[in-house]
Motif scaffolding. Structure first.
Motif: not given
Length: 475
Positions: A163-165, A254-258, A118-128, A265-266
């Protein structure tokens, strides 16, 4: 919403203006605006998964406080393991459940049992994977009494959702980001200039280097059975530049936006393809993830102390976990195992810390040896990338087998070496090599000239005809 999209080019100036000219009275209003902007940024991908981000934030905020308040070790352990198990449980269900279910069914099939999982076939939440590791590091540090729990929910929420990271790192630590979140930021023109330049360089890496190399890499990997050895070698090289330009480009943006918002950021990449051995490569590639596994898995297991067997075990654990972190596919696990095998000789000979400092090139044997070491390390990395890029282990093995046939034709040379590649890759490599001691190649007294040339390259060779997603969004 992608960093290389029109939507983001409108979103960023609006948030920047509100941040410095409307919500600039104190750090609470600044943080509140950034949280709203971060939730909007994330919901643009899929608002239905916003509840996971909010739930994870509430969970770690609450359990962090309970761990600190608990007077008995048993209660501290209860709240700690509650946070860890729920966080990893969500990650496991959304990212790994189908993989384990399918693998288990296939294993039973070898013994003659037919099972339809039995598979869920759900979309992977981005950034999880990224925001889960943010929260885990925070809770672990509180449990180990390295830091105090954060009682200001707004400040903690921004630490998790900034949001940048948010969707592709770097994986931040509370010890680094929270102190910056807890103070009011004042506008710094020099930092803003640096941020703007780093955004330009990151955008160049993405739309010029990564997306142009992707055209060739995708064509070669998609038709590898009809390609000669030269084309297949070039396919692995193009993918190496694609994934580096794509992921480090995202990190640079990401570093530039931050920096535009007065927050550092690291650093996530430090010119990894100039590494002289695999150990140095992993100190320079995806630094926030490598250091996360080092601090929270490798060292607690004993690190490089203890018997050789224990050291080898620890190396394989962290590399296999690193591979598995990237995705629910055996190809990622094999990729991690290959890098572990690369690393072992250095560990056993105790030479894994040899190449710590940068060295300059001179016309002598030592420099020639260093260049050969860099090329050899890059070659090993490209072989490993074949497994990372392939859809299956069998595809990767067949791909490598076809390379060993040593076939070559002049037509393939013409096909795989276009004028665009011949122009952009040398410029990219030369600029990074000459500025490898800087955070960004555009940070020097010639930054204006470099920025103009880089912008011209973006306008001339940037891939804007398609909405190209960043590779690490899938992890």
């Amino acid at each position: 919403m992608f960093f290389n999209s029109v939507a983001f080019s409108l979103f960023l100036p609006i948030v920047f203006f509100l941040y410095w000219f409307v919500f600039n009275k104190n750090k609470s209003t600044q943080n509140g605006l950034l949280i709203i902007a971060s939730y909007y940024f994330y919901s643009c991908w899929d608002w239905r998964f916003l509840f996971l981000l909010v739930f994870s934030t509430f969970l770690d905020y609450f359990t962090g406080i309970q761990i600190e308040k608990s007077k008995s070790n048993n209660r501290r352990k209860f709240w700690f393991w509650l946070s860890v198990s729920v966080n990893l449980g969500f990650l496991g269900v959304f990212k790994y459940y189908d993989f384990f279910a399918t693998s288990f069914a296939e294993m039973l099939g070898y013994f003659g049992f037919k099972v339809s999982p039995i598979l869920l076939n759900v979309i992977l939440p981005v950034g999880i994977s990224f925001y889960t590791f943010h929260g885990l590091s925070y809770v672990i540090d509180i449990y180990l009494k390295r830091i105090k729990a954060e009682y200001n929910f707004v400040d903690y929420s921004l630490f998790v959702s900034y949001f940048p990271l948010l969707v592709a790192g770097p994986i931040e630590r509370a010890t680094h980001l929270l102190p910056q979140v807890k103070i009011k930021r004042e506008f710094n023109l020099e930092k803003a200039k640096e941020g703007f330049l780093q955004i330009i360089w990151g955008l160049f890496k993405k739309v010029v280097i990564a997306d142009n190399c992707a055209v060739y890499a995708n064509n070669i990997f998609d038709h590898y059975t009809s390609m000669d050895s030269f084309s297949l070698v070039m396919g692995s090289v193009y993918f190496a530049f694609q994934i580096y330009g794509d992921f480090s480009g995202y990190s640079d943006i990401a570093l530039g936006v931050s920096k535009l918002f007065g927050i550092d950021l690291l650093k996530n990449f430090n010119y990894p393809y100039f590494s002289r051995d695999i150990a140095e490569f992993w100190r320079r590639w995806h630094i926030s993830l490598s250091s996360w596994f080092r601090d929270y898995v490798y060292i607690p297991l004993g690190g490089s102390k203890g018997s050789k067997i224990m050291q080898i075990r620890n190396v394989f654990i962290i590399f296999l976990l690193s591979g598995f972190w990237h995705g629910a596919n055996w190809t990622y696990i094999i990729w991690g195992a290959i890098n572990a095998f690369y690393f072992l000789p250095l560990l056993l000979r105790k030479t894994n810390r040899n190449n710590i400092e940068q060295k300059s090139i001179a016309f002598n044997f030592s420099s020639l040896k260093m260049i050969c070491s860099i090329l050899f390390t890059f070659g090993l990395t490209c072989i490993a990338w074949i497994f990372f890029r392939s859809e299956s282990i069998n595809m990767a093995i067949e791909y490598i087998k076809r390379i060993t046939l040593f076939t070559f034709s002049l037509d393939s040379l013409k096909e795989q070496l276009s004028y665009i590649i011949i122009i952009i890759l040398p410029y990219f490599i030369l600029l990074e090599w000459n500025n490898r001691r800087k955070e960004c190649p555009l940070f020097d007294r010639y930054s204006g000239i470099k920025a103009i040339i880089t912008l011209i390259f973006i306008l001339l060779f940037g891939q804007f005809d398609i909405q190209s997603k960043f590779i690490y969004f899938q992890f």
